[in-house]
Structure formats: structure tokens, C-alpha cells
Scaffold this motif. Structure first.
Motif, short mmCIF file in Angstrom:
data_model
loop_
_atom_site.label_atom_id
_atom_site.label_comp_id
_atom_site.label_asym_id
_atom_site.label_seq_id
_atom_site.Cartn_x
_atom_site.Cartn_y
_atom_site.Cartn_z
N LYS A 1 35.61 31.38 32.75
CA LYS A 1 35.45 32.83 32.64
C LYS A 1 34.22 33.30 33.42
O LYS A 1 34.24 34.36 34.05
CB LYS A 1 35.34 33.22 31.18
CG LYS A 1 35.26 34.72 30.96
CD LYS A 1 35.20 35.05 29.48
CE LYS A 1 35.12 36.56 29.26
NZ LYS A 1 35.06 36.90 27.82
N GLU A 2 33.16 32.48 33.39
CA GLU A 2 31.92 32.86 34.07
C GLU A 2 32.11 32.96 35.58
O GLU A 2 31.67 33.92 36.23
CB GLU A 2 30.82 31.86 33.74
CG GLU A 2 30.35 31.85 32.30
CD GLU A 2 31.33 31.20 31.34
OE1 GLU A 2 31.20 31.44 30.12
OE2 GLU A 2 32.24 30.47 31.80
N LYS A 3 32.78 31.96 36.17
CA LYS A 3 32.98 31.97 37.62
C LYS A 3 33.98 33.05 38.02
O LYS A 3 33.82 33.71 39.06
CB LYS A 3 33.46 30.61 38.10
CG LYS A 3 33.47 30.49 39.61
CD LYS A 3 33.35 29.07 40.08
CE LYS A 3 33.11 29.02 41.58
NZ LYS A 3 32.94 27.65 42.05
N THR A 4 34.99 33.23 37.20
CA THR A 4 35.96 34.30 37.45
C THR A 4 35.27 35.66 37.49
O THR A 4 35.54 36.49 38.37
CB THR A 4 37.05 34.30 36.36
OG1 THR A 4 37.75 33.05 36.37
CG2 THR A 4 38.05 35.42 36.58
N THR A 5 34.35 35.88 36.56
CA THR A 5 33.61 37.14 36.50
C THR A 5 32.76 37.35 37.74
O THR A 5 32.67 38.47 38.28
CB THR A 5 32.74 37.19 35.24
OG1 THR A 5 33.58 37.07 34.08
CG2 THR A 5 31.95 38.49 35.17
N ALA A 6 32.12 36.27 38.22
CA ALA A 6 31.27 36.37 39.41
C ALA A 6 32.09 36.78 40.63
O ALA A 6 31.67 37.63 41.43
CB ALA A 6 30.55 35.05 39.65
N ILE A 7 33.27 36.19 40.78
CA ILE A 7 34.14 36.52 41.92
C ILE A 7 34.68 37.94 41.78
O ILE A 7 34.74 38.71 42.75
CB ILE A 7 35.28 35.50 42.03
CG1 ILE A 7 34.71 34.11 42.36
CG2 ILE A 7 36.31 35.92 43.07
CD1 ILE A 7 35.71 32.98 42.25
N TYR A 8 35.04 38.30 40.57
CA TYR A 8 35.54 39.66 40.29
C TYR A 8 34.49 40.70 40.70
O TYR A 8 34.80 41.69 41.39
CB TYR A 8 35.86 39.77 38.81
CG TYR A 8 36.31 41.13 38.33
CD1 TYR A 8 37.67 41.43 38.20
CD2 TYR A 8 35.39 42.12 37.99
CE1 TYR A 8 38.09 42.67 37.76
CE2 TYR A 8 35.80 43.37 37.56
CZ TYR A 8 37.15 43.63 37.43
OH TYR A 8 37.56 44.86 36.99
N ASN A 9 33.25 40.49 40.29
CA ASN A 9 32.18 41.45 40.59
C ASN A 9 31.91 41.53 42.09
O ASN A 9 31.61 42.61 42.62
CB ASN A 9 30.91 41.06 39.85
CG ASN A 9 31.02 41.30 38.36
OD1 ASN A 9 31.82 42.14 37.91
ND2 ASN A 9 30.25 40.57 37.57
N ALA A 10 32.02 40.38 42.78
CA ALA A 10 31.81 40.38 44.23
C ALA A 10 32.90 41.18 44.93
O ALA A 10 32.63 41.90 45.91
CB ALA A 10 31.79 38.95 44.75
N MET A 11 34.12 41.11 44.44
CA MET A 11 35.21 41.89 45.03
C MET A 11 35.07 43.37 44.70
O MET A 11 35.36 44.23 45.54
CB MET A 11 36.56 41.35 44.55
CG MET A 11 36.88 39.96 45.05
SD MET A 11 38.47 39.32 44.44
CE MET A 11 39.61 40.42 45.27
N LYS A 12 34.62 43.67 43.53
CA LYS A 12 34.49 45.07 43.12
C LYS A 12 33.33 45.76 43.84
O LYS A 12 33.48 46.88 44.33
CB LYS A 12 34.30 45.15 41.61
CG LYS A 12 34.20 46.58 41.09
CD LYS A 12 34.09 46.61 39.57
CE LYS A 12 34.01 48.05 39.07
NZ LYS A 12 33.90 48.10 37.59
N CYS A 13 32.19 45.07 43.90
CA CYS A 13 30.98 45.71 44.43
C CYS A 13 30.66 45.31 45.86
O CYS A 13 29.99 46.05 46.58
CB CYS A 13 29.79 45.38 43.53
SG CYS A 13 30.04 45.87 41.81
N GLY A 14 31.10 44.12 46.25
CA GLY A 14 30.79 43.61 47.58
C GLY A 14 29.50 42.82 47.57
O GLY A 14 28.57 43.11 46.81
N ASN A 15 29.45 41.77 48.35
CA ASN A 15 28.20 41.03 48.57
C ASN A 15 28.25 40.43 49.97
O ASN A 15 29.21 40.62 50.71
CB ASN A 15 27.98 39.96 47.50
CG ASN A 15 29.04 38.86 47.52
OD1 ASN A 15 29.81 38.74 48.47
ND2 ASN A 15 29.08 38.06 46.48
N ARG A 16 27.24 39.72 50.32
CA ARG A 16 27.17 39.19 51.68
C ARG A 16 27.84 37.83 51.82
O ARG A 16 27.83 37.24 52.89
CB ARG A 16 25.70 39.08 52.10
CG ARG A 16 25.00 40.44 52.17
CD ARG A 16 23.57 40.29 52.62
NE ARG A 16 22.90 41.59 52.70
CZ ARG A 16 21.63 41.75 53.06
NH1 ARG A 16 20.90 40.69 53.39
NH2 ARG A 16 21.10 42.95 53.09
#
Length: 380
Positions: free
Chosen positions: A90-105
Motif C-alpha cells: 500500500k505504501e509504494k502504491t501510494t507513492a506512485i499514485y501521488n507522483a502521477m497525480k502531482c508530478g515529480n521529476r
């Protein structure tokens, strides 16, 4: 404000909706499209990915207030997120989800582990010729679906025909937003040369669809313990949980028809010291391909809905080792030692300790004087 962004079709890739928007609005370049859709400044870039688009939150903010589309719906239902994170925590899924939602480098593909995986994603966008023809009749246009882009998916579950490759190369960095139209798609069927695998592919596709339609995620290391429990039930491990590797590799390979594992990028070389199946079972630290999880679960005959019920798992049991002698009195232990000396009259102390190390050690600690008297030093 994006007042005329198209309504997404069921299972449509977000990339496909962007391509249709670009075409409908006669936008001349992909950079102009991205600035329009994401509201970014001219000098900024947005990470472009067919599978894992980013900045979906800012995109939603540019839609009319009354829209029923959300970043959450986009990520789960119109990207490859739900498949590739299915067996992550769940933790890694959340990290990827947030990166797709907000964007990162960082590339989401790198976060998911695709570049380093032995399972390669399809290089070209794929489609079903029958779905394409039906779309044209029903909607006047077609679109790119998620399911055909999953590695290992061979047949359309609706029409039972092979998926076709388009000339749209999604591995190209210069990829533009291209619609699923008659320039790149056709209603012509291809020759079916892999029908012998159809039954196995049908079950695989059903499992893929289940993963993409459900949002359950598993605790850390759950799958490793689950596999050990199932293999133990199949008598392919010891009681403790050590895998009978030779036997396991042989029955796994024999379960699937010849050539199928190779087609699934998962051929098992029994002579290879570290083939993928050995590493898959043993290595819990790295991402493991959803495709190979599904191959394992199909081999073990585990329905996905049962797997995600999160039943308690045992995994490896602790090996209880003890050199303690059963609870006897000192006199009983002495009698046992005298009997052992009688039975092994020519043995030295080292040899005697090997015969009954627990008794040997106990007497040396608790009855040392007596031990030395009855066990002449000449024997050691």
C-alpha cells in the motif's frame, strides 16, 4: 479551461483521450497540446508516458466544475497503474499514485521497475480488429484500450481473436499523440498460430481484468509467505518451508504447454543456476512482475478473489534446534553414559561426543569429576 475535453470510453487510456482531443481541436504539436491540457508554462516540460501520465491533478483542475472525472478515476481506470501496482504494498502504491497525480521529476516507469524487469512491455500499441470495427459502427471512432497493452495478453476476451500490433511505437521518445484510426488500425484479422495457448491465455486475461478492476493491496512480504504455504500444501516444500527446488521447477514447467512460458517471457531453464523462478520465490526485496505472479497463481490454482481475502499466512517456520538431553535425573544420565561406553568401548571422547553430544556436554558441565573418572583420558 478545457470546455470540450472528450468523455473517456470504458478502459480507454488517458493517452488515447489526449490524442482525440488534439485531433478534434486541430492542435498542431504535442508541446502545444501539453501546455493546453496541463496549463504549464512554455519553458516547462511534463513527463509524457503512455502508461503512467503525470500531473493529472492539475489537468482535472482545468476541466469545468461540473465534470464527473477525477484524478483518482483517471489513475485507476484509465492508466496502467492498477495492473503494475497490483502486488505492491500500500505504501509504494501510494507513492506512485501521488507522483502521477502531482508530478515529480522521476520516471514512474522507474518507480514501478519496468526498465530493469525481464518482462518487457509491448513496443507498439495493440488493438482488437473486431473492437475497432464495432467502435466505428457505434461511435464513429475508435480508441486505445488498456487491456491489450498488458504483457502476455494475447486474445480479446470479447471476440476471442488475437490482438494486433499497430505501427504506433510507444518506446520512441518523440512519440506524438496518435488516434486509433484507419491510418494505424484495421479490421483485418491476423492468422492465429498460437491457438494451443488460448485456454491458458483466457484465464490469464480474466485475472488481469480482476486486478485492473479491484483496488486491494497486500501487506509487505505477504506473497512470499503465501507461496510457501501453498507449495507446502502441495508437498513441494519441507515442513519448515524450504522449497524442494528441483521437483518444484519440473512440475511448474510441466504444467504449462510447451512454448507458452517462452511466449510469456518466462521460460524456465532447469540447468540455469539462478533461473527466474528460483529468484522469484526466494527474492522478496525487489519488485516482481505481475505477469509472473499470475503465472504462479494459475499454477497453484488460486482464484484472485481468494488470494486477496488476506487469510493468515505462516510462511517459513522456525527450525527448533536443541541439543538438550531429555529430562532425566543425574543417575539416569550416568547409566546412559555407562551403557554408551560399553557399546562403544574403542571410541575416543571426540567420537563419543558425536554419538550423543547432548549427554556428553551435560555430564561434562554438571558431573565433571565423575565423567573424568569413568571416561579415561586415554580415550580422548
Amino acid at each position: 479551461m478545457l470546455n470540450n475535453f472528450p468523455t473517456l470510453y470504458p478502459d480507454e487510456l488517458f493517452y488515447s483521450a489526449l490524442a482525440r482531443y488534439k485531433q478534434a481541436n486541430a492542435i498542431d504539436s504535442k508541446l502545444a497540446l501539453e501546455r493546453d491540457v496541463y496549463g504549464i508554462e512554455r519553458h516547462r516540460k511534463v513527463g509524457k508516458s503512455v502508461y503512467f501520465p503525470q500531473r493529472l491533478g492539475p489537468f482535472i483542475e482545468r476541466l469545468p466544475f461540473c465534470t464527473n472525472l477525477s484524478a483518482d478515476k483517471l489513475i485507476w481506470e484509465h492508466t496502467m497503474f492498477s495492473f503494475y501496482t497490483a502486488f505492491m504494498t500500500k505504501e509504494k502504491t501510494t507513492a506512485i499514485y501521488n507522483a502521477m497525480k502531482c508530478g515529480n521529476r522521476m520516471s514512474i516507469e522507474n518507480m514501478v521497475g519496468i526498465p530493469m524487469s525481464k518482462i518487457k512491455t509491448p513496443q507498439f500499441l495493440r488493438y482488437c480488429p473486431c473492437c475497432y470495427e464495432e467502435d466505428l459502427n457505434n461511435f464513429g471512432e475508435s480508441y486505445w484500450r488498456r487491456l491489450p497493452q498488458v504483457p502476455g495478453v494475447l486474445y480479446c476476451p470479447i471476440h476471442q481473436v488475437l490482438y494486433m500490433e499497430s505501427p504506433v511505437d510507444i518506446a520512441k521518445e518523440s512519440l506524438d499523440y496518435i488516434c486509433a484510426d484507419d491510418d494505424v488500425c484495421s479490421a483485418t484479422l491476423s492468422n492465429d498460430e498460437v491457438e494451443v495457448y488460448k485456454e491458458f491465455d483466457e484465464r490469464y486475461v480474466q485475472n488481469v481484468q480482476w486486478l485492473m478492476q479491484n483496488r486491494i493491496r497486500l501487506p509487505q512480504n505477504y506473497m512470499s509467505s503465501f507461496y510457501i504455504d501453498r507449495l507446502r500444501a502441495a508437498e513441494l516444500t519441507s515442513y519448515v518451508g524450504n522449497i524442494k527446488m528441483t521437483e518444484f521447477l519440473e512440475v511448474f514447467q510441466a504444467y504449462y504447454p510447451e512454448g507458452y512460458l517462452e511466449m510469456m517471457q518466462s521460460a524456465v531453464n532447469l540447468e540455469e543456476r539462478n533461473n527466474w523462478l528460483k529468484l522469484f520465490i526466494r527474492n522478496t526485496a525487489k519488485n516482481r512482475s505481475p505477469l509472473r505472479h499470475l503465472l504462479m497463481l494459475q499454477f497453484l490454482n488460486v482464484p484472485l478473489d481468494k488470494l486477496f481475502e488476506l487469510e493468515p499466512v505462516i510462511g517459513k517456520r522456525e527450525r527448533k534446534r536443541s541439543n538438550r538431553v531429555p529430562i532425566y535425573s543425574s543417575e539416569e544420565r550416568k547409566e546412559q553414559w555407562l551403557m554408551l561406553l560399553s557399546e562403544h568401548s574403542n571410541a575416543n571422547r571426540k567420537e563419543l561426543s558425536r554419538i550423543n553430544n547432548g549427554l556428553f556436554a551435560w555430564l561434562r558441565i554438571h558431573e565433571r569429576e565423575w565423567f573424568d573418572e569413568v571416561t579415561p583420558k586415554g580415550k580422548g
